[in-house]
Structures are given as structure tokens and as C-alpha cells.
Design a protein around this motif. Structure first.
Motif, PDB file in Angstrom:
ATOM      1  N   GLY A 184      51.824  50.955  36.370  1.00 32.23           N
ATOM      2  CA  GLY A 184      51.494  51.496  37.840  1.00 32.23           C
ATOM      3  C   GLY A 184      51.154  53.152  37.740  1.00 32.23           C
ATOM      4  O   GLY A 184      50.129  53.057  38.155  1.00 32.23           O
ATOM      5  N   VAL A 185      51.895  53.902  36.953  1.00 31.59           N
ATOM      6  CA  VAL A 185      51.511  55.278  36.931  1.00 31.59           C
ATOM      7  C   VAL A 185      50.230  55.207  36.410  1.00 31.59           C
ATOM      8  O   VAL A 185      49.273  56.158  36.641  1.00 31.59           O
ATOM      9  CB  VAL A 185      52.351  55.740  36.023  1.00 31.59           C
ATOM     10  CG1 VAL A 185      52.064  57.293  35.604  1.00 31.59           C
ATOM     11  CG2 VAL A 185      53.834  55.960  36.838  1.00 31.59           C
ATOM     12  N   GLN A 186      49.766  54.602  35.195  1.00 30.04           N
ATOM     13  CA  GLN A 186      48.515  54.834  34.732  1.00 30.04           C
ATOM     14  C   GLN A 186      47.437  54.067  35.424  1.00 30.04           C
ATOM     15  O   GLN A 186      46.323  54.726  35.357  1.00 30.04           O
ATOM     16  CB  GLN A 186      48.450  53.831  32.963  1.00 30.04           C
ATOM     17  CG  GLN A 186      49.728  54.510  32.449  1.00 30.04           C
ATOM     18  CD  GLN A 186      49.436  56.049  32.041  1.00 30.04           C
ATOM     19  OE1 GLN A 186      48.454  56.326  31.892  1.00 30.04           O
ATOM     20  NE2 GLN A 186      50.706  56.690  32.164  1.00 30.04           N
ATOM     21  N   LYS A 221      39.370  30.931  38.650  1.00 24.92           N
ATOM     22  CA  LYS A 221      38.804  29.803  39.487  1.00 24.92           C
ATOM     23  C   LYS A 221      39.837  29.333  40.649  1.00 24.92           C
ATOM     24  O   LYS A 221      39.484  29.041  41.711  1.00 24.92           O
ATOM     25  CB  LYS A 221      38.417  28.613  38.445  1.00 24.92           C
ATOM     26  CG  LYS A 221      38.022  27.373  39.310  1.00 24.92           C
ATOM     27  CD  LYS A 221      37.621  26.250  38.296  1.00 24.92           C
ATOM     28  CE  LYS A 221      37.050  25.391  39.001  1.00 24.92           C
ATOM     29  NZ  LYS A 221      36.770  24.149  37.784  1.00 24.92           N
ATOM     30  N   GLN A 222      41.106  29.476  40.185  1.00 24.54           N
ATOM     31  CA  GLN A 222      42.072  28.745  41.033  1.00 24.54           C
ATOM     32  C   GLN A 222      42.662  29.852  42.043  1.00 24.54           C
ATOM     33  O   GLN A 222      42.706  29.451  43.355  1.00 24.54           O
ATOM     34  CB  GLN A 222      43.325  28.480  40.198  1.00 24.54           C
ATOM     35  CG  GLN A 222      43.084  27.342  39.168  1.00 24.54           C
ATOM     36  CD  GLN A 222      42.479  25.968  39.678  1.00 24.54           C
ATOM     37  OE1 GLN A 222      43.011  25.661  40.951  1.00 24.54           O
ATOM     38  NE2 GLN A 222      41.626  25.189  39.358  1.00 24.54           N
ATOM     39  N   THR A 223      43.045  31.146  41.446  1.00 23.01           N
ATOM     40  CA  THR A 223      43.550  32.153  42.516  1.00 23.01           C
ATOM     41  C   THR A 223      43.538  33.465  41.611  1.00 23.01           C
ATOM     42  O   THR A 223      42.807  33.804  40.750  1.00 23.01           O
ATOM     43  CB  THR A 223      45.069  31.591  42.900  1.00 23.01           C
ATOM     44  OG1 THR A 223      45.539  32.395  43.637  1.00 23.01           O
ATOM     45  CG2 THR A 223      46.021  31.691  41.601  1.00 23.01           C
ATOM     46  N   MET A 224      44.585  34.289  42.273  1.00 25.19           N
ATOM     47  CA  MET A 224      44.485  35.699  41.547  1.00 25.19           C
ATOM     48  C   MET A 224      45.204  35.487  40.202  1.00 25.19           C
ATOM     49  O   MET A 224      45.899  34.775  39.826  1.00 25.19           O
ATOM     50  CB  MET A 224      45.085  36.595  42.277  1.00 25.19           C
ATOM     51  CG  MET A 224      44.365  37.141  43.715  1.00 25.19           C
ATOM     52  SD  MET A 224      45.257  38.275  44.663  1.00 25.19           S
ATOM     53  CE  MET A 224      45.244  39.607  43.492  1.00 25.19           C
ATOM     54  N   LEU A 225      44.750  36.564  39.431  1.00 27.15           N
ATOM     55  CA  LEU A 225      45.079  36.695  37.999  1.00 27.15           C
ATOM     56  C   LEU A 225      46.566  37.207  38.001  1.00 27.15           C
ATOM     57  O   LEU A 225      47.452  37.235  36.874  1.00 27.15           O
ATOM     58  CB  LEU A 225      44.140  37.550  37.217  1.00 27.15           C
ATOM     59  CG  LEU A 225      42.750  37.090  37.003  1.00 27.15           C
ATOM     60  CD1 LEU A 225      42.064  38.150  36.495  1.00 27.15           C
ATOM     61  CD2 LEU A 225      42.948  36.069  35.868  1.00 27.15           C
ATOM     62  N   TYR A 230      51.731  43.369  43.764  1.00 19.56           N
ATOM     63  CA  TYR A 230      51.301  44.166  42.479  1.00 19.56           C
ATOM     64  C   TYR A 230      49.962  44.847  42.992  1.00 19.56           C
ATOM     65  O   TYR A 230      49.693  46.125  42.926  1.00 19.56           O
ATOM     66  CB  TYR A 230      51.213  43.594  41.296  1.00 19.56           C
ATOM     67  CG  TYR A 230      51.369  44.711  40.161  1.00 19.56           C
ATOM     68  CD1 TYR A 230      52.513  45.154  39.679  1.00 19.56           C
ATOM     69  CD2 TYR A 230      50.318  44.928  39.459  1.00 19.56           C
ATOM     70  CE1 TYR A 230      52.813  46.413  38.871  1.00 19.56           C
ATOM     71  CE2 TYR A 230      50.698  46.090  38.532  1.00 19.56           C
ATOM     72  CZ  TYR A 230      51.568  46.893  38.185  1.00 19.56           C
ATOM     73  OH  TYR A 230      51.732  47.392  37.418  1.00 19.56           O
ATOM     74  N   TRP A 231      48.959  43.718  43.245  1.00 18.15           N
ATOM     75  CA  TRP A 231      47.611  44.679  43.695  1.00 18.15           C
ATOM     76  C   TRP A 231      47.597  45.156  44.871  1.00 18.15           C
ATOM     77  O   TRP A 231      46.928  46.406  44.937  1.00 18.15           O
ATOM     78  CB  TRP A 231      46.695  43.397  43.733  1.00 18.15           C
ATOM     79  CG  TRP A 231      45.303  43.687  44.146  1.00 18.15           C
ATOM     80  CD1 TRP A 231      44.334  44.191  43.553  1.00 18.15           C
ATOM     81  CD2 TRP A 231      44.859  43.999  45.560  1.00 18.15           C
ATOM     82  NE1 TRP A 231      43.045  44.309  44.389  1.00 18.15           N
ATOM     83  CE2 TRP A 231      43.529  44.293  45.484  1.00 18.15           C
ATOM     84  CE3 TRP A 231      45.179  43.741  46.869  1.00 18.15           C
ATOM     85  CZ2 TRP A 231      42.473  44.883  46.578  1.00 18.15           C
ATOM     86  CZ3 TRP A 231      44.423  43.877  47.948  1.00 18.15           C
ATOM     87  CH2 TRP A 231      43.217  44.417  48.024  1.00 18.15           C
TER      88      TRP A 231
END
Length: 374
Positions: A184-186, A221-225, A230-231
Motif C-alpha cells: 500500500g505504501v508503494q 471476466k467474472q469480477t474484480m481481480l 483494498y482498491w
């Protein structure tokens, strides 16, 4: 473009696309066009995207191997890539930044370095894709050349797109689980770097840009990675900062993110994003359904099923094109494919598609049996 993005009905629905070089070659051959012809000028398309040097390191490609069939290079992302000339897309082979410790020590070149905008040179995003190009032209010269004839958009990658190119998708997703706070810092460091790159790009253009595209894939295709929370914690603030900076400079923003982003689609609305692209059909994105649900809270760009285009079936193409034009009612829709125009689309099919949009995309819209109440 501006009328459509502000949810007004212009004279006609805007149309453009992102074209594979291999498609353009096929299109020229099948329509018997001169070698220098391109779809943007031939069809008088309605907007075009430009790509400055966004590599973390400003440097020439290091050639590892080159013969008549392929080239292998290390780029300014310190990523080794193989481009087989007969294949449509390149292969990421390895990443120099392959530990969290190396990422923490990695130094980015100056985002305001004038070479990014005013000098020709190698850069990964412009140079290694469906084609291969060394010494890409100076970005500002491309902008100046295009600006008299098109709405010209700049572009910038955001944190997730950088991570994929700098670390690889596998490392990125593993490190989110293994070192969520360290990574997260990066991410925040990367976010600041690309926000500054975008500010430098706007300044370098000196009023010649008409909008900005943010590139950032966070879904499949299905949903978020990865976890939407976190996003929201690490990625969303930098997208927000980019949108706000563009709006402060009177530039509308189109976000290009592949896959099914329905879990965070309302976040983009909250951020004031002008339009979302490409709205992949195979990832269960549907511009007409989204328009019915969200109305004019956001605009929609793309969503025409490239797999239908690739079929060459005129009846199915007509059905797809006219139905999706329902999303243009009241403005707020830019017609494009649901990703990019591949070499599997025939020149005749794309010619037919443009003519359909020019005929049926005039306001007031008459979509015949495909008309939907929005």
C-alpha cells in the motif's frame, strides 16, 4: 464529444475506437485503400487518444534478441518482453522488480522530465503492443498534428496498470495478500508519480488537449481481480486526484478498465468520472442496462460486442449496433467496440458498422425494432 459527455444530444452519436495495427492493414487491403490511409481520417471519427512516455525509467530498449520472427527487449519498466511478429500481442517474460524489497528501493525518473513529451524515444506502452516500434515520435508533435482535425485526448496509467507492467500480475496479487500494508505504501508512491506525470502532460500540451483517458485494469471476466475494499483504500484516492486535476483544467475524463467492474461502478460515479470504457460484453457489462439504472450520473463509452463484429454476420451486427445505441438517448454515450478492433474484424464489417452508426445515430434516434425505453 463534449455535448455527449455532458448528457446532451449532439447532432449525432460520437464514434471512434482503438485499432490494432494488424486490423488497419487488413482494412486497407480489403477496401483497396492507399497504404497511408487510417480509419480516423477516412471516416472522420470523433476522438483520438495519444500516449506520452509513461515508463518509470526514460531509456532506450535493451535488445536481448532480435531476428526475422521476434524481438526480445527490456523496457523502461525494467520488464523483459517478447514480441513475436506473427502474434497479435506481446509476452511479458520477466520483471527486474521481483521482490517487495526491490520495489521499495526502485527509483522513478522525474515525472516532469521534458523528454516524456518533447523528444522521440522508446517507451513500452507505445512501442510494444500489437505492433513493435522503436523511437516513437515526440508526443507533442503527434498532438499538434492531430489537434486541428480531432478532439485529442491525452492518457495516463494509474497504479494498477503500473503494477502489472512493473511487477507482473501474479506478483501484484500475491503481494496484496502477503504484504498489504507495505505494498500500500508503494501504491501511494506510484500514485503520486503518475499524478505528477499527468500534471506535467497537461502543462506540456499547453491547451491542446480536449480530455484525458486513465488506463487501469482491475477486473477480469467474472469480477474484480482483488478485494474492492483494498482498491478503495489505495487505488481510488489516486483516481480521484487525477479526475479532479483534469476537471480543474476543464478536461473530461474517460476511464478505460477491462473486465466486470460492477462492484465498484458506483465508486466511479461518486468520483465524478465523465465516462467509463470499454464495458466488455463478455464480462457481463451492458451500457443499456447501466443507462437504465444510473441514467445521466455517468456516460458510457464502448460496449459493442467485438465478438459479434468478428463473426461478420451483418444481421447480428445490425442488431448489436442499433440496440446499444439506446444508451445514447439523452446523450451520454460514445459508440465504440467493447475493447478494440482486432484483426479478426473484416474491413467490410467495420465499414458497415460505421455506416450504421452514421445512419441510425443521428438525433432524434430511430432504432426501429430495437428501440428500448430508457
Amino acid at each position: 464529444m463534449n455535448k455527449a459527455l455532458s448528457h446532451q444530444e449532439p447532432d449525432q452519436v460520437p464514434i471512434s475506437d482503438f485499432f490494432w495495427g494488424s486490423f488497419v492493414k487488413r482494412w486497407r487491403k480489403e477496401l483497396n485503400l492507399p497504404d497511408e490511409t487510417n480509419p480516423y481520417t477516412y471516416y472522420d471519427l470523433d476522438w483520438i487518444v495519444t500516449i506520452p512516455n509513461m515508463d518509470p525509467k526514460i531509456q532506450s530498449f535493451e535488445t536481448i534478441k532480435e531476428d526475422e520472427t521476434e524481438v526480445v527487449v527490456k523496457t523502461g519498466f525494467r520488464t523483459t518482453m517478447r514480441k513475436k511478429f506473427d502474434f497479435p500481442m506481446p509476452e511479458f517474460i520477466s520483471w527486474e522488480v521481483d521482490t517487495i524489497e526491490k520495489l521499495e528501493k526502485f527509483e522513478f525518473d522525474d515525472p516532469y522530465d521534458s523528454r516524456r513529451f518533447f523528444e522521440a524515444g522508446d517507451n513500452q506502452i507505445a512501442g510494444v503492443g500489437d505492433g513493435f516500434e522503436r523511437n516513437s515520435p515526440a508526443w507533442i508533435e503527434t498532438v499538434k498534428k492531430l489537434h486541428p482535425d480531432f478532439p485529442v485526448y491525452g492518457s495516463i496509467i494509474e497504479c494498477s496498470e503500473c503494477l502489472t507492467r512493473l511487477l507482473g500480475q501474479e506478483n501484484t496479487l500475491f503481494w496484496m495478500g502477503m504484504y498489504p500494508d507495505q505494498l500500500g505504501v508503494q501504491i501511494n508512491r506510484i500514485g503520486q508519480f503518475y499524478l505528477d506525470c499527468m500534471k506535467a502532460q497537461i502543462k506540456a500540451a499547453d491547451g491542446l488537449l480536449d480530455g484525458m483517458v486513465i488506463w487501469g485494469d482491475v477486473a477480469y471476466k467474472q469480477t474484480m481481480l482483488f478485494d474492492p475494499e483494498y482498491w478503495r483504500m489505495y487505488f481510488k484516492p489516486w483516481v480521484k486526484a487525477m479526475i479532479e486535476e483534469c476537471h480543474n483544467n476543464n478536461l473530461p475524463v474517460i476511464y478505460h478498465g477491462c473486465g466486470n467492474v460492477q462492484l465498484i461502478f458506483e465508486d466511479f460515479i461518486e468520483l465524478g468520472l465523465d465516462a467509463y470504457n470499454p464495458l466488455e460484453v463478455k464480462a457481463n457489462m451492458d451500457a443499456v442496462k447501466l443507462k437504465k439504472k444510473y441514467g445521466n450520473k455517468i456516460s458510457y463509452c464502448g460496449n459493442n460486442n467485438i465478438q459479434v463484429w468478428e463473426s461478420g454476420d451483418k444481421e447480428q451486427i445490425r442488431k448489436e449496433v442499433l440496440f446499444k445505441l439506446n444508451a445514447a438517448k439523452g446523450g451520454g454515450y460514445i459508440f465504440q467496440s467493447d475493447h478494440s478492433v482486432s484483426s479478426n474484424v473484416s474491413g467490410q464489417s467495420y465499414d458497415y458498422i460505421v455506416k450504421l452508426v452514421r445512419e441510425h445515430g443521428k438525433y432524434p434516434l430511430h432504432l426501429r425494432e430495437f428501440d428500448e425505453t430508457i
